[in-house]
Design an enzyme around this catalytic site. Structure first.
Site, PDB file in Angstrom:
ATOM      1  CE  LYS A  82      -4.030   0.315   2.649  1.00  0.00           C
ATOM      2  NZ  LYS A  82      -4.762   0.071   3.926  1.00  0.00           N
TER       3      LYS A  82
HETATM    4  O1  G3P Z   1      -7.730   0.745   5.579  1.00  0.00           O
HETATM    5  C1  G3P Z   1      -7.871   2.087   5.699  1.00  0.00           C
HETATM    6  C2  G3P Z   1      -9.260   2.607   5.951  1.00  0.00           C
HETATM    7  O2  G3P Z   1     -10.235   1.659   5.686  1.00  0.00           O
HETATM    8  C3  G3P Z   1      -9.385   3.340   7.226  1.00  0.00           C
HETATM    9  O3  G3P Z   1     -10.689   3.651   7.564  1.00  0.00           O
HETATM   10  O4  G3P Z   1     -12.347   4.460   9.210  1.00  0.00           O
HETATM   11  O5  G3P Z   1      -9.908   4.964   9.563  1.00  0.00           O
HETATM   12  O6  G3P Z   1     -11.196   6.103   7.769  1.00  0.00           O
HETATM   13  P1  G3P Z   1     -11.051   4.853   8.579  1.00  0.00           P
END
Ligand code: G3P
Length: 217
Positions: A82
């Protein structure tokens, strides 16, 4: 349509390994697990042999990012590296792609960022739905627009809808045509159940008991 768990928790991954198509980790998830992140990643990759496991770079300088990406990809065959969608990494991304490194471009927030990454032919782009909504921008619309663009120009890059915060987001990402979605464990588990299923089971069972029979069939 692939379903990934957005976590680095080994127990949850083990529990749902028979359903999921892979896992997306990030530095936040790995820091929550503690211990040696290389070991954690190696355990996840072994557990999910043959399924994609996204692992994010943590270096900042492009040269260091390149070296770290090569080391990350050497952990296991199923690793996808990533890398944030940031211009300072674009040349590194191209170099890694020319060396057959599979890349998931993360922290992607616009159609044009997506277009450039599709032209590079990365494996996945990860639009962050929830974080767009956090700043009052439409999140699912970006997934829809990316779908339209990819189909229109016949790109091979897959859309991995990320930052999904609810069962409704999960539903919307599927309808929007994401090739893959990644969801936190609690949202995934919640999405597998429906209160009307439980209520329906109870009604059928109570009606069945009225027959008062010992054996069927
Ligand atoms: O994998 C990264 C992403 O899904 C993070 O989500 O909820 O921290 O914005 P969030």
């Amino acid at each position: 349509m692939k379903i990934f768990l957005d976590t680095a928790q080994l127990e949850s991954i083990k529990k749902w390994a028979f359903i999921i198509d892979g896992v997306t980790t990030n530095p936040t998830h790995l820091s929550k697990e503690g211990g040696d992140p290389s070991k954690v990643v190696h355990q996840i990759c072994t557990l999910l042999d043959g399924k994609d496991v996204s692992v994010e770079i943590t270096e900042i300088e492009p040269e260091k990012v390149y070296k770290q990406a090569k080391k990350i990809t050497a952990i296991a065959d199923n690793v996808v590296v990533k890398i944030p969608c940031c211009p300072i990494y674009f040349e590194v991304i191209q170099q890694l792609l020319s060396e057959s490194v599979r890349i998931n471009v993360t922290l992607l927030f616009s159609l044009i960022q997506g277009l450039i990454m599709c032209k590079f032919d990365v494996a996945y782009i990860s639009p962050f739905v929830g974080r767009l909504e956090d700043i009052d921008c439409p999140g699912i619309e970006l997934v829809q627009d990316l779908r339209t663009m990819i189909d229109q120009y016949n790109f091979d890059t897959q859309i991995l809808a990320a930052s999904l915060r609810s069962v409704h987001h999960f539903h919307q990402a599927v309808v929007a045509g994401a090739d893959a979605i990644t969801v936190p464990v609690d949202i995934f588990e919640k999405s597998l159940e429906h209160p009307l299923t439980k209520i329906g089971m109870q009604i059928f069972l109570e009606d069945w008991k009225k027959l008062d029979i010992d054996q069927f069939p």
